[in-house]
Motif scaffolding. Structure first.
Motif, PDB file in Angstrom:
ATOM      1  N   PHE A 265      -0.909  15.640  -5.348  1.00 52.17           N
ATOM      2  CA  PHE A 265      -0.836  14.101  -4.762  1.00 52.17           C
ATOM      3  C   PHE A 265      -0.488  13.526  -6.334  1.00 52.17           C
ATOM      4  O   PHE A 265      -0.179  14.649  -7.766  1.00 52.17           O
ATOM      5  CB  PHE A 265      -2.227  13.120  -4.848  1.00 52.17           C
ATOM      6  N   GLY A 266       0.933  13.338  -6.455  1.00 51.85           N
ATOM      7  CA  GLY A 266       1.716  12.556  -7.570  1.00 51.85           C
ATOM      8  C   GLY A 266       1.347  11.131  -7.671  1.00 51.85           C
ATOM      9  O   GLY A 266       1.747  10.769  -6.651  1.00 51.85           O
ATOM     10  N   ILE A 267       1.482  10.166  -8.960  1.00 49.47           N
ATOM     11  CA  ILE A 267       1.343   9.036  -8.775  1.00 49.47           C
ATOM     12  C   ILE A 267       1.930   8.549 -10.391  1.00 49.47           C
ATOM     13  O   ILE A 267       1.336   9.290 -11.310  1.00 49.47           O
ATOM     14  CB  ILE A 267      -0.766   8.511  -9.145  1.00 49.47           C
ATOM     15  N   GLY A 268       2.668   7.645 -10.336  1.00 51.00           N
ATOM     16  CA  GLY A 268       3.057   6.899 -11.513  1.00 51.00           C
ATOM     17  C   GLY A 268       2.536   5.571 -11.607  1.00 51.00           C
ATOM     18  O   GLY A 268       2.103   4.862 -10.516  1.00 51.00           O
ATOM     19  N   ARG A 269       1.365   5.645 -12.770  1.00 42.51           N
ATOM     20  CA  ARG A 269       0.387   4.652 -12.925  1.00 42.51           C
ATOM     21  C   ARG A 269       1.443   3.023 -12.897  1.00 42.51           C
ATOM     22  O   ARG A 269       0.114   2.320 -12.670  1.00 42.51           O
ATOM     23  CB  ARG A 269      -0.123   5.437 -14.491  1.00 42.51           C
ATOM     24  N   ARG A 270       2.331   3.184 -14.065  1.00 40.74           N
ATOM     25  CA  ARG A 270       3.506   2.151 -13.360  1.00 40.74           C
ATOM     26  C   ARG A 270       4.280   1.764 -12.581  1.00 40.74           C
ATOM     27  O   ARG A 270       5.003   1.318 -12.474  1.00 40.74           O
ATOM     28  CB  ARG A 270       3.527   1.925 -15.113  1.00 40.74           C
ATOM     29  N   ASP A 271       3.539   2.180 -11.175  1.00 40.63           N
ATOM     30  CA  ASP A 271       5.036   2.191  -9.979  1.00 40.63           C
ATOM     31  C   ASP A 271       3.954   0.615  -9.482  1.00 40.63           C
ATOM     32  O   ASP A 271       3.318   0.879  -8.938  1.00 40.63           O
ATOM     33  CB  ASP A 271       4.300   3.855  -9.347  1.00 40.63           C
ATOM     34  N   THR A 272       5.866   0.071  -9.334  1.00 40.80           N
ATOM     35  CA  THR A 272       5.633  -1.131  -8.820  1.00 40.80           C
ATOM     36  C   THR A 272       6.210  -0.852  -6.999  1.00 40.80           C
ATOM     37  O   THR A 272       6.313  -1.870  -6.759  1.00 40.80           O
ATOM     38  CB  THR A 272       6.020  -2.017  -9.136  1.00 40.80           C
ATOM     39  N   VAL A 273       6.841   0.327  -7.333  1.00 38.49           N
ATOM     40  CA  VAL A 273       7.204   0.309  -5.562  1.00 38.49           C
ATOM     41  C   VAL A 273       6.540   0.855  -4.643  1.00 38.49           C
ATOM     42  O   VAL A 273       5.694  -0.137  -3.069  1.00 38.49           O
ATOM     43  CB  VAL A 273       8.314   1.183  -5.097  1.00 38.49           C
ATOM     44  N   CYS A 274       5.308   1.986  -4.730  1.00 41.40           N
ATOM     45  CA  CYS A 274       4.144   2.443  -4.267  1.00 41.40           C
ATOM     46  C   CYS A 274       3.358   2.150  -5.496  1.00 41.40           C
ATOM     47  O   CYS A 274       2.743   2.932  -5.625  1.00 41.40           O
ATOM     48  CB  CYS A 274       4.150   3.811  -3.374  1.00 41.40           C
ATOM     49  N   PRO A 275       2.677   0.846  -5.332  1.00 40.60           N
ATOM     50  CA  PRO A 275       1.611   0.689  -6.241  1.00 40.60           C
ATOM     51  C   PRO A 275       0.422   1.815  -6.341  1.00 40.60           C
ATOM     52  O   PRO A 275      -0.187   2.578  -5.484  1.00 40.60           O
ATOM     53  CB  PRO A 275       0.703  -0.536  -5.797  1.00 40.60           C
ATOM     54  N   PRO A 276      -0.373   2.109  -7.696  1.00 38.11           N
ATOM     55  CA  PRO A 276      -1.219   3.544  -8.282  1.00 38.11           C
ATOM     56  C   PRO A 276      -1.808   3.172  -6.648  1.00 38.11           C
ATOM     57  O   PRO A 276      -2.455   4.609  -6.604  1.00 38.11           O
ATOM     58  CB  PRO A 276      -0.971   3.369  -9.558  1.00 38.11           C
ATOM     59  N   ASP A 277      -3.084   1.988  -6.711  1.00 39.26           N
ATOM     60  CA  ASP A 277      -4.200   2.040  -6.329  1.00 39.26           C
ATOM     61  C   ASP A 277      -3.815   2.452  -4.575  1.00 39.26           C
ATOM     62  O   ASP A 277      -4.941   3.389  -3.926  1.00 39.26           O
ATOM     63  CB  ASP A 277      -4.787   0.876  -6.394  1.00 39.26           C
ATOM     64  N   THR A 278      -2.900   2.265  -4.339  1.00 36.95           N
ATOM     65  CA  THR A 278      -2.376   2.900  -2.160  1.00 36.95           C
ATOM     66  C   THR A 278      -2.254   4.316  -2.818  1.00 36.95           C
ATOM     67  O   THR A 278      -2.808   4.697  -1.696  1.00 36.95           O
ATOM     68  CB  THR A 278      -1.234   1.847  -2.055  1.00 36.95           C
ATOM     69  N   GLY A 279      -1.751   4.326  -3.671  1.00 37.07           N
ATOM     70  CA  GLY A 279      -1.864   6.413  -3.691  1.00 37.07           C
ATOM     71  C   GLY A 279      -3.426   7.020  -3.479  1.00 37.07           C
ATOM     72  O   GLY A 279      -3.350   7.632  -2.814  1.00 37.07           O
ATOM     73  N   PHE A 280      -3.856   6.329  -4.380  1.00 39.18           N
ATOM     74  CA  PHE A 280      -5.553   6.186  -4.742  1.00 39.18           C
ATOM     75  C   PHE A 280      -6.189   6.605  -3.296  1.00 39.18           C
ATOM     76  O   PHE A 280      -7.330   7.475  -2.975  1.00 39.18           O
ATOM     77  CB  PHE A 280      -6.274   6.065  -5.686  1.00 39.18           C
ATOM     78  N   ALA A 281      -5.564   4.776  -2.869  1.00 44.21           N
ATOM     79  CA  ALA A 281      -6.955   4.950  -1.292  1.00 44.21           C
ATOM     80  C   ALA A 281      -7.006   6.123  -0.829  1.00 44.21           C
ATOM     81  O   ALA A 281      -7.721   6.553   0.009  1.00 44.21           O
ATOM     82  CB  ALA A 281      -6.266   3.542  -0.505  1.00 44.21           C
ATOM     83  N   ALA A 282      -5.502   6.725  -0.498  1.00 48.37           N
ATOM     84  CA  ALA A 282      -5.272   8.269   0.279  1.00 48.37           C
ATOM     85  C   ALA A 282      -5.679   9.545  -0.664  1.00 48.37           C
ATOM     86  O   ALA A 282      -6.768  10.105   0.668  1.00 48.37           O
ATOM     87  CB  ALA A 282      -3.718   8.568   0.522  1.00 48.37           C
ATOM     88  N   TYR A 283      -5.750   9.299  -1.507  1.00 46.74           N
ATOM     89  CA  TYR A 283      -6.532  10.625  -2.427  1.00 46.74           C
ATOM     90  C   TYR A 283      -7.696  10.495  -2.140  1.00 46.74           C
ATOM     91  O   TYR A 283      -8.390  11.057  -1.375  1.00 46.74           O
ATOM     92  CB  TYR A 283      -5.906  10.176  -3.568  1.00 46.74           C
ATOM     93  N   ASN A 284      -8.764   9.668  -2.258  1.00 45.26           N
ATOM     94  CA  ASN A 284     -10.311   9.421  -2.260  1.00 45.26           C
ATOM     95  C   ASN A 284     -10.510   9.189  -0.371  1.00 45.26           C
ATOM     96  O   ASN A 284     -11.340   9.749  -1.014  1.00 45.26           O
ATOM     97  CB  ASN A 284     -10.573   7.611  -2.534  1.00 45.26           C
ATOM     98  N   HIS A 285      -9.707   9.093   0.527  1.00 43.53           N
ATOM     99  CA  HIS A 285     -10.466   9.145   1.948  1.00 43.53           C
ATOM    100  C   HIS A 285      -9.891  10.770   1.922  1.00 43.53           C
ATOM    101  O   HIS A 285      -9.988  10.922   3.563  1.00 43.53           O
ATOM    102  CB  HIS A 285      -9.893   7.926   2.568  1.00 43.53           C
ATOM    103  N   TYR A 286      -8.876  11.610   1.417  1.00 44.91           N
ATOM    104  CA  TYR A 286      -8.768  12.671   2.384  1.00 44.91           C
ATOM    105  C   TYR A 286      -9.641  13.898   2.788  1.00 44.91           C
ATOM    106  O   TYR A 286     -10.155  14.195   1.704  1.00 44.91           O
ATOM    107  CB  TYR A 286      -7.480  12.910   0.779  1.00 44.91           C
ATOM    108  N   GLY A 287      -9.707  13.739   3.487  1.00 41.84           N
ATOM    109  CA  GLY A 287     -10.430  15.053   4.517  1.00 41.84           C
ATOM    110  C   GLY A 287     -11.955  14.280   4.638  1.00 41.84           C
ATOM    111  O   GLY A 287     -12.155  15.382   5.532  1.00 41.84           O
TER     112      GLY A 287
END
Length: 335
Positions: A265-287
Motif C-alpha cells: 500500500f501507498g498513502i499520501g498523508r495530506r490526500d484530500t481526494v482519497c483521505p488517508p484514513d480510508t486507505g488505512f481502513a482497507a489496509y487494517n482489514h486486509y486479509g
C-alpha cells in the motif's frame, strides 16, 4: 474516527465497522458467474509502435455483460519465455491512452496488461471502451446507476477488472501463477476489489485507493470522485439510504477483508481526494476474513507531506523492489 490531526499510529489502528450486505458474496458470485459464461479473450492483434525494445498488442476481452473492453498488452521484445505479469487499472476519468504511455512494468521485465475504463475517457486520458448501460443516477461515472447496486457503474467496472485477469491468463507468454494487480486511486480500488474476488494472485499493489470506507469518504472529501457523490446527495436528498446501500457492495474494505495475496500500500498523508484514513481502513482489514491464523504479508508506506500524488517515483521504486522480493525471494535474501 480519524481527522486531519490524527497520527500515523492512530491511523494504523483505524479499523471501522464498514457496512457489509448479507448477500455481498452471493451478489458477486452471481455477477461474475454471468460474465464467466463467455470466453474472456475476444481478439488480440499486434500494435505497431516506435518502441524497439517492447512489443505491444491491442487486446479486446469480454467484460460485464459480454461488452468488449479494450486493453494494451506489452512485453519485452523478443522474449519467448512466460513472464510474471502485471495487470494495471487506470485512475478515475482516464482511458488506456496509447501503448507507449505506461512502460514501467514492461521495461522492468514483466508482461503488462493495461485495462481501459469503460465510459470514462476524456477527462485525463483517451480511451475507446463505452459503457452502454444506462440507469437512474447522476451525470458522473461515480453516480451512474447509484440507486441500485445491480445498475451501478462500479459493478460493471469491477467485473471488467476481474475479467482482465482472466483474459491475461489466456494470453501467450504469461506465467498464470505469477499474475499481480496494480493501480493508483480508482485503479487502486479496483486492484483491491480483484484481490477479494480472484484466487491465486501473486501480489496486490494499491496506492491512494478509491472506493474504501465509502460512507466516511463521501462525508469528508470534497474533490471528485467522492465529492460528486456528495453533490448528488445534496440535490437528491431522499436517495441517501439507497446510495449507502449501493456503495456497500463495492466498498474496498469488504473486498480487502477477503484478500489472500501479499499486498503493498501507498498513502499520501495530506490526500484530500482519497483521505488517508480510508486507505488505512482497507489496509487494517486486509486479509481478516480469509480464515488464516495470521493475515497475508502486507506493508504500507506513508508520505507525510504528500497528497494524492503520494510518493510518485520514490514509491514506484519501492513497488518494483517489493514485487521482485515477493516473486523472487532469493533476490531479497541475497540483498
Amino acid at each position: 474516527m480519524p481527522d486531519s490531526a490524527s497520527t500515523v499510529d492512530e491511523l494504523q489502528r483505524y479499523a471501522p465497522d464498514v457496512a457489509e450486505p448479507d448477500d455481498f458474496d452471493q451478489f458477486w458470485r452471481d455477477t461474475l458467474a454471468e460474465a464467466a459464461a463467455r470466453p474472456a479473450l475476444v481478439d488480440v492483434r499486434p500494435e505497431p509502435t516506435d518502441l524497439l525494445l517492447l512489443d505491444s498488442w491491442d487486446v479486446t476481452f469480454a467484460g460485464f455483460g459480454g461488452d468488449p473492453v479494450r486493453a494494451w498488452y506489452t512485453r519485452p521484445a523478443g522474449v519467448r519465455e512466460s513472464l510474471p505479469t502485471v495487470v494495471e487499472y487506470a485512475g478515475y476519468g482516464r482511458g488506456r491512452g496509447l501503448p507507449h504511455e505506461r512502460l514501467t512494468w514492461p521495461v522492468a521485465g514483466y508482461a503488462h496488461l493495461l485495462m481501459d475504463n469503460r465510459g470514462q475517457s476524456g477527462l485525463y486520458g483517451a480511451g475507446d471502451t463505452p459503457d452502454p448501460h444506462g440507469a437512474p443516477g447522476g451525470a458522473s461515472p461515480a453516480t451512474w446507476g447509484i440507486l441500485d447496486p445491480r445498475d451501478y457503474h462500479y459493478r460493471r467496472l469491477i467485473t471488467d477488472a476481474v475479467r482482465a485477469v482472466e483474459a491475461v491468463r489466456a494470453l501467450p507468454g504469461v506465467d498464470r501463477d505469477r499474475v499481480s494487480v496494480v493501480g493508483n486511486s480508482q485503479g487502486g480500488g479496483l486492484a483491491l476489489a480483484v484481490a477479494g474476488l480472484v484466487d491465486n494472485l501473486a501480489a496486490v499493489l494499491t496506492t491512494a485507493p478509491f472506493l474504501c470506507d465509502m460512507r466516511r469518504a463521501v462525508q469528508v472529501s470534497e474533490p471528485a470522485p467522492y465529492g460528486e457523490i456528495g453533490r448528488y446527495l445534496a440535490v437528491h436528498r431522499d436517495a441517501e439510504e439507497a446510495v449507502w446501500r449501493t456503495l456497500s457492495y463495492v466498498d474496498g474494505v469488504n473486498f480487502a477483508r477477503r484478500a489472500t495475496a501479499p499486498a503493498h500500500f501507498g498513502i499520501g498523508r495530506r490526500d484530500t481526494v482519497c483521505p488517508p484514513d480510508t486507505g488505512f481502513a482497507a489496509y487494517n482489514h486486509y486479509g481478516a476474513a480469509n480464515g488464516r491464523p495470521v493475515p497475508p504479508e502486507r506493508e504500507i508506506h506513508v508520505y507525510p507531506f504528500n497528497g494524492h500524488e503520494g510518493g510518485e517515483a520514490v514509491h514506484v521504486r519501492r513497488q518494483l523492489r517489493w514485487l521482485d522480493s515477493v516473486l523472487h525471494p532469493a533476490h531479497a535474501s541475497a540483498a
